[in-house]
Design a protein around this motif. Structure first.
Motif, PDB file in Angstrom:
ATOM      1  N   ARG A 154       0.817  -1.217   0.000  1.00 41.86           N
ATOM      2  CA  ARG A 154       0.000   0.000   0.000  1.00 41.86           C
ATOM      3  C   ARG A 154       0.852   1.270   0.000  1.00 41.86           C
ATOM      4  O   ARG A 154       0.337   2.373  -0.137  1.00 41.86           O
ATOM      5  CB  ARG A 154      -0.922   0.033   1.220  1.00 41.86           C
ATOM      6  CG  ARG A 154      -2.204  -0.765   1.117  1.00 41.86           C
ATOM      7  CD  ARG A 154      -3.165  -0.232   0.065  1.00 41.86           C
ATOM      8  NE  ARG A 154      -3.546   1.135   0.231  1.00 41.86           N
ATOM      9  CZ  ARG A 154      -4.545   1.567   0.992  1.00 41.86           C
ATOM     10  NH1 ARG A 154      -5.257   0.698   1.693  1.00 41.86           N
ATOM     11  NH2 ARG A 154      -4.844   2.836   1.061  1.00 41.86           N
ATOM     12  N   PHE A 155       2.175   1.116   0.169  1.00 37.30           N
ATOM     13  CA  PHE A 155       3.052   2.283   0.094  1.00 37.30           C
ATOM     14  C   PHE A 155       3.069   2.864  -1.319  1.00 37.30           C
ATOM     15  O   PHE A 155       3.402   4.035  -1.509  1.00 37.30           O
ATOM     16  CB  PHE A 155       4.488   1.886   0.481  1.00 37.30           C
ATOM     17  CG  PHE A 155       4.623   1.370   1.882  1.00 37.30           C
ATOM     18  CD1 PHE A 155       4.712   2.251   2.945  1.00 37.30           C
ATOM     19  CD2 PHE A 155       4.648   0.014   2.139  1.00 37.30           C
ATOM     20  CE1 PHE A 155       4.835   1.787   4.249  1.00 37.30           C
ATOM     21  CE2 PHE A 155       4.777  -0.468   3.435  1.00 37.30           C
ATOM     22  CZ  PHE A 155       4.864   0.414   4.492  1.00 37.30           C
ATOM     23  N   VAL A 221       3.556  11.817   4.965  1.00 37.66           N
ATOM     24  CA  VAL A 221       2.270  11.322   5.449  1.00 37.66           C
ATOM     25  C   VAL A 221       1.330  10.927   4.312  1.00 37.66           C
ATOM     26  O   VAL A 221       0.515  10.007   4.456  1.00 37.66           O
ATOM     27  CB  VAL A 221       1.590  12.371   6.362  1.00 37.66           C
ATOM     28  CG1 VAL A 221       1.208  13.618   5.574  1.00 37.66           C
ATOM     29  CG2 VAL A 221       0.373  11.776   7.065  1.00 37.66           C
ATOM     30  N   SER A 222       1.449  11.565   3.171  1.00 29.58           N
ATOM     31  CA  SER A 222       0.520  11.305   2.072  1.00 29.58           C
ATOM     32  C   SER A 222       0.653   9.898   1.503  1.00 29.58           C
ATOM     33  O   SER A 222      -0.300   9.377   0.922  1.00 29.58           O
ATOM     34  CB  SER A 222       0.722  12.334   0.945  1.00 29.58           C
ATOM     35  OG  SER A 222       2.038  12.229   0.414  1.00 29.58           O
ATOM     36  N   TRP A 223       1.820   9.257   1.663  1.00 28.77           N
ATOM     37  CA  TRP A 223       1.978   7.917   1.096  1.00 28.77           C
ATOM     38  C   TRP A 223       2.342   6.855   2.133  1.00 28.77           C
ATOM     39  O   TRP A 223       1.974   5.691   1.990  1.00 28.77           O
ATOM     40  CB  TRP A 223       3.052   7.922   0.000  1.00 28.77           C
ATOM     41  CG  TRP A 223       4.424   8.302   0.463  1.00 28.77           C
ATOM     42  CD1 TRP A 223       4.955   9.555   0.521  1.00 28.77           C
ATOM     43  CD2 TRP A 223       5.451   7.414   0.931  1.00 28.77           C
ATOM     44  NE1 TRP A 223       6.249   9.524   0.997  1.00 28.77           N
ATOM     45  CE2 TRP A 223       6.585   8.220   1.248  1.00 28.77           C
ATOM     46  CE3 TRP A 223       5.538   6.034   1.108  1.00 28.77           C
ATOM     47  CZ2 TRP A 223       7.774   7.669   1.751  1.00 28.77           C
ATOM     48  CZ3 TRP A 223       6.726   5.489   1.593  1.00 28.77           C
ATOM     49  CH2 TRP A 223       7.826   6.301   1.907  1.00 28.77           C
ATOM     50  N   ILE A 224       3.063   7.258   3.210  1.00 32.24           N
ATOM     51  CA  ILE A 224       3.533   6.236   4.141  1.00 32.24           C
ATOM     52  C   ILE A 224       2.471   5.810   5.153  1.00 32.24           C
ATOM     53  O   ILE A 224       2.474   4.672   5.623  1.00 32.24           O
ATOM     54  CB  ILE A 224       4.797   6.724   4.884  1.00 32.24           C
ATOM     55  CG1 ILE A 224       5.532   5.524   5.500  1.00 32.24           C
ATOM     56  CG2 ILE A 224       4.436   7.744   5.973  1.00 32.24           C
ATOM     57  CD1 ILE A 224       6.856   5.906   6.135  1.00 32.24           C
ATOM     58  N   ARG A 225       1.549   6.711   5.483  1.00 28.05           N
ATOM     59  CA  ARG A 225       0.604   6.406   6.554  1.00 28.05           C
ATOM     60  C   ARG A 225      -0.266   5.197   6.215  1.00 28.05           C
ATOM     61  O   ARG A 225      -0.425   4.289   7.035  1.00 28.05           O
ATOM     62  CB  ARG A 225      -0.273   7.634   6.841  1.00 28.05           C
ATOM     63  CG  ARG A 225      -1.283   7.413   7.954  1.00 28.05           C
ATOM     64  CD  ARG A 225      -1.927   8.724   8.380  1.00 28.05           C
ATOM     65  NE  ARG A 225      -3.046   8.448   9.271  1.00 28.05           N
ATOM     66  CZ  ARG A 225      -4.299   8.351   8.860  1.00 28.05           C
ATOM     67  NH1 ARG A 225      -4.605   8.520   7.580  1.00 28.05           N
ATOM     68  NH2 ARG A 225      -5.264   8.083   9.718  1.00 28.05           N
ATOM     69  N   TRP A 226      -0.834   5.171   5.015  1.00 29.69           N
ATOM     70  CA  TRP A 226      -1.681   4.029   4.655  1.00 29.69           C
ATOM     71  C   TRP A 226      -0.854   2.770   4.462  1.00 29.69           C
ATOM     72  O   TRP A 226      -1.327   1.655   4.717  1.00 29.69           O
ATOM     73  CB  TRP A 226      -2.498   4.353   3.403  1.00 29.69           C
ATOM     74  CG  TRP A 226      -3.778   5.035   3.752  1.00 29.69           C
ATOM     75  CD1 TRP A 226      -4.075   6.355   3.589  1.00 29.69           C
ATOM     76  CD2 TRP A 226      -4.924   4.437   4.363  1.00 29.69           C
ATOM     77  NE1 TRP A 226      -5.338   6.624   4.048  1.00 29.69           N
ATOM     78  CE2 TRP A 226      -5.879   5.459   4.531  1.00 29.69           C
ATOM     79  CE3 TRP A 226      -5.224   3.152   4.779  1.00 29.69           C
ATOM     80  CZ2 TRP A 226      -7.134   5.227   5.102  1.00 29.69           C
ATOM     81  CZ3 TRP A 226      -6.470   2.906   5.351  1.00 29.69           C
ATOM     82  CH2 TRP A 226      -7.402   3.939   5.506  1.00 29.69           C
ATOM     83  N   CYS A 308     -14.046  17.238   8.142  1.00 23.00           N
ATOM     84  CA  CYS A 308     -14.014  15.896   8.732  1.00 23.00           C
ATOM     85  C   CYS A 308     -12.965  15.011   8.063  1.00 23.00           C
ATOM     86  O   CYS A 308     -12.282  14.235   8.722  1.00 23.00           O
ATOM     87  CB  CYS A 308     -15.406  15.266   8.605  1.00 23.00           C
ATOM     88  SG  CYS A 308     -15.477  13.503   8.962  1.00 23.00           S
ATOM     89  N   LEU A 309     -12.817  15.121   6.735  1.00 22.35           N
ATOM     90  CA  LEU A 309     -11.903  14.262   5.963  1.00 22.35           C
ATOM     91  C   LEU A 309     -10.760  15.076   5.380  1.00 22.35           C
ATOM     92  O   LEU A 309     -10.275  14.779   4.296  1.00 22.35           O
ATOM     93  CB  LEU A 309     -12.673  13.545   4.849  1.00 22.35           C
ATOM     94  CG  LEU A 309     -13.870  12.702   5.291  1.00 22.35           C
ATOM     95  CD1 LEU A 309     -14.618  12.154   4.085  1.00 22.35           C
ATOM     96  CD2 LEU A 309     -13.408  11.544   6.182  1.00 22.35           C
ATOM     97  N   ASP A 310     -10.301  16.073   6.099  1.00 18.47           N
ATOM     98  CA  ASP A 310      -9.307  17.001   5.574  1.00 18.47           C
ATOM     99  C   ASP A 310      -8.000  16.294   5.226  1.00 18.47           C
ATOM    100  O   ASP A 310      -7.531  15.430   5.971  1.00 18.47           O
ATOM    101  CB  ASP A 310      -9.027  18.110   6.595  1.00 18.47           C
ATOM    102  CG  ASP A 310      -8.644  19.404   5.926  1.00 18.47           C
ATOM    103  OD1 ASP A 310      -7.577  19.451   5.282  1.00 18.47           O
ATOM    104  OD2 ASP A 310      -9.411  20.374   6.049  1.00 18.47           O
ATOM    105  N   TRP A 311      -7.418  16.634   4.086  1.00 15.79           N
ATOM    106  CA  TRP A 311      -6.167  16.017   3.656  1.00 15.79           C
ATOM    107  C   TRP A 311      -4.959  16.594   4.390  1.00 15.79           C
ATOM    108  O   TRP A 311      -3.876  16.004   4.382  1.00 15.79           O
ATOM    109  CB  TRP A 311      -5.974  16.217   2.151  1.00 15.79           C
ATOM    110  CG  TRP A 311      -5.917  17.657   1.730  1.00 15.79           C
ATOM    111  CD1 TRP A 311      -6.956  18.461   1.374  1.00 15.79           C
ATOM    112  CD2 TRP A 311      -4.745  18.471   1.635  1.00 15.79           C
ATOM    113  NE1 TRP A 311      -6.532  19.729   1.065  1.00 15.79           N
ATOM    114  CE2 TRP A 311      -5.165  19.760   1.195  1.00 15.79           C
ATOM    115  CE3 TRP A 311      -3.386  18.251   1.847  1.00 15.79           C
ATOM    116  CZ2 TRP A 311      -4.272  20.803   1.018  1.00 15.79           C
ATOM    117  CZ3 TRP A 311      -2.496  19.306   1.650  1.00 15.79           C
ATOM    118  CH2 TRP A 311      -2.944  20.556   1.239  1.00 15.79           C
ATOM    119  N   ARG A 312      -5.138  17.725   5.064  1.00 15.78           N
ATOM    120  CA  ARG A 312      -4.025  18.345   5.804  1.00 15.78           C
ATOM    121  C   ARG A 312      -3.906  17.660   7.163  1.00 15.78           C
ATOM    122  O   ARG A 312      -4.351  18.168   8.185  1.00 15.78           O
ATOM    123  CB  ARG A 312      -4.278  19.834   5.957  1.00 15.78           C
ATOM    124  CG  ARG A 312      -4.340  20.605   4.649  1.00 15.78           C
ATOM    125  CD  ARG A 312      -4.918  21.990   4.848  1.00 15.78           C
ATOM    126  NE  ARG A 312      -6.314  21.945   5.317  1.00 15.78           N
ATOM    127  CZ  ARG A 312      -7.017  23.014   5.680  1.00 15.78           C
ATOM    128  NH1 ARG A 312      -6.461  24.208   5.642  1.00 15.78           N
ATOM    129  NH2 ARG A 312      -8.271  22.874   6.077  1.00 15.78           N
TER     130      ARG A 312
END
Length: 460
Positions: A154-155, A221-226, A308-312
């Motif tokens: 998922r990375f 955070v945009s790619w590693i978190r998931w 609620c679903l903010d990308w920041r």
């Protein structure tokens, strides 16, 4: 799930182990599942561009979204507990035994996973109710997700699931795969010893579970978190915590039996000391109150301008929310309390409130009765079909409202909702999620035939 199997006795033979149904756990699972289902349903209020329903699409949505991450961690821990409780006396040394276990787990999980994945993808294409065309990579990534390996990569950007809620079920599937190799090592470390040593080991596991999340930063955070959330090896500490807790509760059960035996024998009677199981009636309430207080605080202090679903992520959610296992001790306290109620409910006439009352008091008996309320227990067993089919249900629910012109003009563009329409919109999503789960669960009108056929072709 229940404890079953055999235990060794003095002459080298084995005796049938006492079977204890964890009905209160099923009731607890109902509320955890309802939290996730409600969170997924209310996220669909991104369509509401008005301000009248702000309490729902911002405040309540934020609280449920924050809680959903912690409930997922709770499920990893609970699965480790129930797996160990059910297989506590099973010997997995034989390859044949492990193979039969894997085949049965796969047969129980995969049919619904495959059906829901294919159906959700089809419904989200522009041929049906989709909002945009899927490129070749999305077709490929969805096709390869059917092989259950997506959790390992998922990375890679764009490798997510079209059927969003299945991500944690796929990761959980891999933990089920690891389980036969984990059981004996966990037994060797947690099968015996006092509460002090047990707590120290659990604290160590919790610390290990927190480490990966420390590598999340605003830059990655945009790619590693998931990738971290889905990676099966990184969720093993939570799973093992649940396994260890099951061994601890089983040991508590044996200690309680010895205590009651001594009470009936004047020659062995000793002064009763304090035991952590005496806290069981209070732990779930206190733990849940602590977590709810945190969510209320976060909702009240939610940064201005954040959704609620903010990308920041770091700006809106904050550093602490990067740690998905931060509330693992709270999950452990809840599970220990509820499972101890189940253990204390056993008696000569089966499980009863009276048995709980005699062992833990009046409050404990009422709490056990609440969690074992029939509808809660039944609905609590529907978790798997609810998670697997909810994305499909959301699309169908919106298409139904749109095609019949019931207040929804499009599922692809925003519009103004009144408060009461938004409220009904969310409830309708939740109702339909449970309706499909009723149809598709292994005892349901449709699911029964699917699972019966799968069992007929599954090797014994």
């Amino acid at each position: 799930m229940a404890s079953s199997g055999y235990e060794p006795i003095g002459n080298g033979k084995e005796k049938k182990a006492e079977r204890i149904e964890l009905d209160a756990v099923s009731g607890l699972r109902f509320f955890a599942t309802l939290c996730l289902v409600s969170g997924r349903a209310i996220e669909n209020l991104w369509m509401d561009s008005g301000t009248e329903a702000e309490f729902l699409n911002l405040r309540l949505c934020t609280g449920l979204h924050l809680g959903a991450k912690d409930v997922v961690s709770f499920y990893y821990i609970l699965s480790g507990f129930t797996m160990t409780w059910g297989y506590i006396s099973r010997d997995f040394d034989s390859h044949d035994v492990r193979w039969r276990y894997w085949v049965r787990r796969f047969a129980r999980f995969y049919p619904d996973f495959a059906i829901s994945t294919v159906a959700t993808f089809a419904l989200k294409t522009t041929y049906f109710f989709g909002c945009h065309e899927f490129g070749p990579w999305k077709w490929i990534s969805t096709g390869t997700s059917l092989f259950l390996f997506t959790a390992w990569y998922r990375f890679i950007p764009g490798s997510g699931y079209v059927n969003g809620p299945v991500w944690f079920i796929v990761t959980l599937f891999w933990l089920w795969v690891f389980f036969p190799f984990l059981l004996e090592p966990v037994k060797s470390q947690f099968r015996s010893g006092g509460w002090g040593l047990f707590m120290a080991k659990m604290a160590g596991l919790w610390a290990i579970s927190l480490l990966p999340w420390a590598f999340i930063s605003p830059d990655n955070v945009s790619w590693i978190r998931w990738g971290l959330r889905s990676f099966p090896l990184l969720r093993i500490p939570e799973f093992v915590m649940g396994m260890a807790l099951a061994l601890r509760v089983d040991q508590d059960k044996d200690e309680e039996d010895m205590d009651e035996e001594q009470k009936g024998d004047p020659s062995k009677k000793e002064a009763a000391g304090f035991h952590p199981r005496l806290l069981a009636p209070y732990l779930p309430v206190l733990a849940i109150a602590c977590s709810l207080s945190y969510y209320v605080y976060r909702v009240v202090t939610w940064p201005e301008g954040c959704t609620c679903l903010d990308w920041r992520f770091f700006e809106c959610f904050g550093r602490l929310e990067a740690f998905d296992t931060k509330f693992a001790p709270i999950a452990l306290a809840v599970i220990y309390g509820v499972t101890t109620l189940d253990v204390c409910a056993r008696g000569p006439a089966g499980t009863t409130m009276q048995a709980v009352r005699e062992r833990l008091g009046v409050w404990a008996s009422w709490l056990w009765a609440f969690f074992t309320f029939g509808p809660f227990v039944k609905l609590g067993t529907w978790g798997l079909p609810i998670f697997l089919y909810q994305a499909m249900v959301n699309v169908l629910t919106q298409a139904f409202l749109m095609d019949l012109h019931l207040g929804l003009e499009s599922r692809c563009h925003t519009q103004d909702f009144s408060f009461w329409y938004a409220f009904g919109f969310v409830l309708f999503h939740i109702f339909n999620a449970y309706l499909i789960a009723f149809l598709m669960n292994s005892d349901g009108p449709i699911g029964y035939y699917i699972h019966t056929w799968v069992k007929s072709i599954t090797p014994k």
